[in-house]
Design a protein around this motif. Structure first.
Motif, PDB file in Angstrom:
ATOM      1  N   TYR A 150      75.344  49.367  17.879  1.00 39.24           N
ATOM      2  CA  TYR A 150      76.595  49.091  17.182  1.00 39.24           C
ATOM      3  C   TYR A 150      76.813  47.849  16.852  1.00 39.24           C
ATOM      4  O   TYR A 150      76.302  47.021  17.494  1.00 39.24           O
ATOM      5  N   PRO A 203      80.148  56.157  10.160  1.00 37.74           N
ATOM      6  CA  PRO A 203      79.638  55.132  10.894  1.00 37.74           C
ATOM      7  C   PRO A 203      80.543  54.966  12.315  1.00 37.74           C
ATOM      8  O   PRO A 203      80.083  54.044  12.837  1.00 37.74           O
ATOM      9  N   ASP A 249      78.576  51.777  13.595  1.00 37.94           N
ATOM     10  CA  ASP A 249      77.231  51.319  13.196  1.00 37.94           C
ATOM     11  C   ASP A 249      76.987  51.715  11.700  1.00 37.94           C
ATOM     12  O   ASP A 249      77.290  52.893  11.332  1.00 37.94           O
ATOM     13  N   GLN A 250      76.900  50.957  10.807  1.00 34.41           N
ATOM     14  CA  GLN A 250      76.974  50.894   9.507  1.00 34.41           C
ATOM     15  C   GLN A 250      75.841  51.716   9.091  1.00 34.41           C
ATOM     16  O   GLN A 250      75.836  52.398   7.654  1.00 34.41           O
ATOM     17  N   SER A 251      74.686  51.876   9.620  1.00 33.10           N
ATOM     18  CA  SER A 251      73.454  52.732   9.299  1.00 33.10           C
ATOM     19  C   SER A 251      73.753  54.143   9.144  1.00 33.10           C
ATOM     20  O   SER A 251      72.877  55.015   8.874  1.00 33.10           O
ATOM     21  N   GLU A 252      74.837  54.601  10.120  1.00 30.35           N
ATOM     22  CA  GLU A 252      75.094  56.179  10.058  1.00 30.35           C
ATOM     23  C   GLU A 252      75.827  56.544   9.159  1.00 30.35           C
ATOM     24  O   GLU A 252      76.809  55.875   8.384  1.00 30.35           O
ATOM     25  N   LYS A 253      75.746  57.985   8.800  1.00 34.20           N
ATOM     26  CA  LYS A 253      76.418  58.477   7.605  1.00 34.20           C
ATOM     27  C   LYS A 253      77.904  58.510   8.055  1.00 34.20           C
ATOM     28  O   LYS A 253      78.805  58.160   7.067  1.00 34.20           O
ATOM     29  N   PHE A 270      81.681  56.159  16.062  1.00 28.79           N
ATOM     30  CA  PHE A 270      81.412  57.105  17.296  1.00 28.79           C
ATOM     31  C   PHE A 270      82.712  56.781  18.119  1.00 28.79           C
ATOM     32  O   PHE A 270      82.627  55.343  18.496  1.00 28.79           O
ATOM     33  N   ASP A 328      70.181  54.541  22.864  1.00 27.18           N
ATOM     34  CA  ASP A 328      70.220  55.140  21.629  1.00 27.18           C
ATOM     35  C   ASP A 328      71.441  54.480  20.612  1.00 27.18           C
ATOM     36  O   ASP A 328      71.223  54.878  19.433  1.00 27.18           O
ATOM     37  N   LEU A 329      72.546  54.298  21.174  1.00 26.84           N
ATOM     38  CA  LEU A 329      73.683  54.106  20.394  1.00 26.84           C
ATOM     39  C   LEU A 329      73.879  52.456  20.045  1.00 26.84           C
ATOM     40  O   LEU A 329      74.086  51.773  21.011  1.00 26.84           O
ATOM     41  N   GLN A 381      83.799  61.526  15.828  1.00 28.18           N
ATOM     42  CA  GLN A 381      83.340  60.702  14.767  1.00 28.18           C
ATOM     43  C   GLN A 381      84.309  60.510  13.609  1.00 28.18           C
ATOM     44  O   GLN A 381      85.170  61.120  13.628  1.00 28.18           O
TER      45      GLN A 381
END
Length: 151
Positions: A84, A18, A12-16, A20, A81-82, A32
């Motif tokens: 991807y 990415p 998920d590129q929106s996560e610091k 998980f 929530d996840l 992570q």
């Protein structure tokens, strides 16, 4: 001793951080990674620490699933929530050498008897009897645990 389990790598590129990573065969698993290399390294470390903990605490290990039995969608631990990227997410077997995670184990002296032919064969092969017996016991435990978990 080498052990492998399948893991799911969600990107998920929106996560610091990415990536998980989760192991469907273990409940509440997760780590992570910053990139693929880091994610694989973190997955290996997570697997080594947790399998060693199972063995040291005499807990039954789950039988490893095959890659065909798992999927990113079906095994998503947090489907609400996840989110991807399905093109950059993937599944892979993760391999770990448990020897480096079980090094601190206290050694216990055991006296064993083996047939003469086995002694000769072991000498010819320069077998480390302690290491061989330890690995055989660990493999027998994993086989026993997988039979229990599959009942």
């Amino acid at each position: 001793m080498l052990v492998s389990y399948p893991a799911l790598f969600y990107y998920d590129q929106s996560e610091k951080v990415p990536f998980f990573i989760t192991f469907p065969d273990f409940t509440n698993s997760g780590t992570q990674g910053n990139d693929v290399t880091d994610a694989m390294s973190m997955a290996t470390d997570w697997l080594g620490i947790n399998v060693a903990d199972y063995l040291e605490n005499n807990r039954p290990l789950p039988a490893p699933s095959t890659l065909e039995e798992i999927s990113l969608a079906k095994n998503n631990p947090y489907p609400e929530d996840l989110k991807y990227d399905s093109k950059r997410s993937f599944k892979s077997m993760v391999l770990v050498d448990l020897d480096s995670y079980l090094k601190g184990d206290i050694k216990i002296k055991k006296t064993v008897s083996i047939p003469k032919w086995a002694d000769r064969a072991g000498a010819d092969l320069h077998i480390n009897y302690s290491a061989t017996l330890t690995e055989a016991i660990a493999q027998a435990k994993m086989l026993h645990d997988s039979k229990i978990m599959n009942k």
